[in-house]
Design an enzyme around this catalytic site. Structure first.
Site, PDB file in Angstrom:
ATOM      1  N   LYS A 126       0.795  -1.200   0.000  1.00 43.54           N
ATOM      2  CA  LYS A 126       0.000   0.000   0.000  1.00 43.54           C
ATOM      3  C   LYS A 126       0.845   1.275   0.000  1.00 43.54           C
ATOM      4  O   LYS A 126       0.388   2.343  -0.397  1.00 43.54           O
ATOM      5  CB  LYS A 126      -0.894   0.029   1.267  1.00 43.54           C
ATOM      6  CG  LYS A 126      -1.876  -1.082   1.378  1.00 43.54           C
ATOM      7  CD  LYS A 126      -2.610  -0.977   2.738  1.00 43.54           C
ATOM      8  CE  LYS A 126      -3.455  -2.186   2.994  1.00 43.54           C
ATOM      9  NZ  LYS A 126      -3.979  -2.174   4.390  1.00 43.54           N
ATOM     10  N   GLU A 178       7.949   2.573  -5.644  1.00 42.39           N
ATOM     11  CA  GLU A 178       7.990   2.184  -4.230  1.00 42.39           C
ATOM     12  C   GLU A 178       8.074   3.420  -3.349  1.00 42.39           C
ATOM     13  O   GLU A 178       8.603   4.453  -3.767  1.00 42.39           O
ATOM     14  CB  GLU A 178       9.231   1.321  -3.956  1.00 42.39           C
ATOM     15  CG  GLU A 178       8.971  -0.169  -3.897  1.00 42.39           C
ATOM     16  CD  GLU A 178       8.201  -0.615  -2.659  1.00 42.39           C
ATOM     17  OE1 GLU A 178       7.523   0.209  -2.019  1.00 42.39           O
ATOM     18  OE2 GLU A 178       8.281  -1.803  -2.331  1.00 42.39           O
ATOM     19  N   ASP A 204      14.268  -0.487   1.773  1.00 46.92           N
ATOM     20  CA  ASP A 204      14.831  -0.630   3.120  1.00 46.92           C
ATOM     21  C   ASP A 204      15.772  -1.848   3.115  1.00 46.92           C
ATOM     22  O   ASP A 204      16.911  -1.754   2.660  1.00 46.92           O
ATOM     23  CB  ASP A 204      13.641  -0.785   4.083  1.00 46.92           C
ATOM     24  CG  ASP A 204      13.995  -0.641   5.539  1.00 46.92           C
ATOM     25  OD1 ASP A 204      15.151  -0.856   5.890  1.00 46.92           O
ATOM     26  OD2 ASP A 204      13.103  -0.338   6.352  1.00 46.92           O
ATOM     27  N   LYS A 254      16.794   3.843   2.131  1.00 49.13           N
ATOM     28  CA  LYS A 254      17.417   3.718   3.455  1.00 49.13           C
ATOM     29  C   LYS A 254      18.535   2.679   3.349  1.00 49.13           C
ATOM     30  O   LYS A 254      18.352   1.506   3.704  1.00 49.13           O
ATOM     31  CB  LYS A 254      16.356   3.287   4.477  1.00 49.13           C
ATOM     32  CG  LYS A 254      16.789   3.444   5.914  1.00 49.13           C
ATOM     33  CD  LYS A 254      15.807   2.778   6.859  1.00 49.13           C
ATOM     34  CE  LYS A 254      14.696   3.691   7.303  1.00 49.13           C
ATOM     35  NZ  LYS A 254      13.861   3.048   8.366  1.00 49.13           N
ATOM     36  N   PHE A 291      12.622   5.564  12.082  1.00 47.37           N
ATOM     37  CA  PHE A 291      11.303   5.046  11.721  1.00 47.37           C
ATOM     38  C   PHE A 291      10.473   6.152  11.085  1.00 47.37           C
ATOM     39  O   PHE A 291       9.980   7.039  11.757  1.00 47.37           O
ATOM     40  CB  PHE A 291      10.571   4.461  12.934  1.00 47.37           C
ATOM     41  CG  PHE A 291       9.512   3.501  12.485  1.00 47.37           C
ATOM     42  CD1 PHE A 291       8.299   3.968  11.991  1.00 47.37           C
ATOM     43  CD2 PHE A 291       9.751   2.135  12.482  1.00 47.37           C
ATOM     44  CE1 PHE A 291       7.337   3.093  11.514  1.00 47.37           C
ATOM     45  CE2 PHE A 291       8.796   1.250  12.015  1.00 47.37           C
ATOM     46  CZ  PHE A 291       7.594   1.724  11.524  1.00 47.37           C
ATOM     47  N   VAL A 292      10.377   6.080   9.745  1.00 51.03           N
ATOM     48  CA  VAL A 292       9.704   7.152   9.013  1.00 51.03           C
ATOM     49  C   VAL A 292       8.264   6.781   8.668  1.00 51.03           C
ATOM     50  O   VAL A 292       7.962   5.633   8.347  1.00 51.03           O
ATOM     51  CB  VAL A 292      10.477   7.531   7.724  1.00 51.03           C
ATOM     52  CG1 VAL A 292      11.754   8.264   8.069  1.00 51.03           C
ATOM     53  CG2 VAL A 292      10.783   6.311   6.862  1.00 51.03           C
TER      54      VAL A 292
END
Ligand code: PRP
Length: 184
Positions: A46, A102, A106, A134, A155-156
């Site tokens: 999502k 995207e 990560d 990241k 933590f975004v």
């Protein structure tokens, strides 16, 4: 006025204006590369739904859009490594030039899996576009062809990115206060 959600945000990492400017640039770059190729913009749901909507409008090429939904985090803060397709492609992608859209790259688990999957489905070419990169947490040898912003190992959330399915509608990229995800 700060919303209730915004009280959970430690700091703003990428502002709405920075997002607008960079996505306009990314649209131009993709226009130059794809204006004669009728690419297929393929959003990985999502998380990428907000970025996808802005990116396709920033890139005025003849193209169509497609969606695939995958999940590897299952409400955890680190990738489980197991990627599951929860909503599959609804069209044949044989011979298509894919622009994978995207929100964040990560560990690379998701894109490593999807790249392989799209190749087995006969894609002519695969270009990986991610809003956020990241690199600190990369576990797979995957690089983006085009990245909006390199972000630190924090933590975004916001602009499509969630924590436990929340904060996707925060209009900028923010860092979540650690107590929000350590308390639960
Ligand atoms: C997030 C994000 C990417 C993926 C990146 O998806 O949207 O698809 O993780 O992480 P990786 O490089 O470590 O694989 P998530 O599985 O959280 O689902 P969501 O898009 O529905 O939030």
């Amino acid at each position: 006025m700060r919303s209730e959600m915004e009280q959970d945000i430690l700091k703003v990492l990428v502002t709405e204006e920075q997002l607008r400017e960079r996505i306009a640039e990314m649209g131009e770059i993709l226009y130059d590369r794809f204006h004669d190729k009728k690419p297929l913009f393929l959003s990985v749901l999502k998380g990428s739904f907000v970025f996808m909507a802005d990116l396709v409008r920033a890139c005025q090429v003849k193209s169509d859009v497609e969606f695939i939904a995958v999940s590897s985090y299952q409400n955890a803060t680190t990738s489980s490594g197991r990627v599951q397709i929860t909503h599959d492609l609804q069209q044949d992608i044989t011979g298509r030039h894919l622009i994978i859209v995207e929100d964040i790259l990560d560990s690379g688990n998701t894109l490593a899996f999807l790249k392989e999957y799209f190749l087995t489905k006969g894609a002519a070419s695969i270009t990986i576009v991610t809003l956020l990169d990241k690199p600190a947490r990369r576990a797979k040898a995957i690089t983006a062809d085009l990245a909006g912003f390199v972000v630190p190992d924090e933590f975004v959330v916001g602009y499509g990115l969630d924590y436990a399915q929340q904060y996707r509608n925060v209009p900028y990229i923010g860092v979540l206060k650690p107590e929000v995800y350590t308390q639960q």
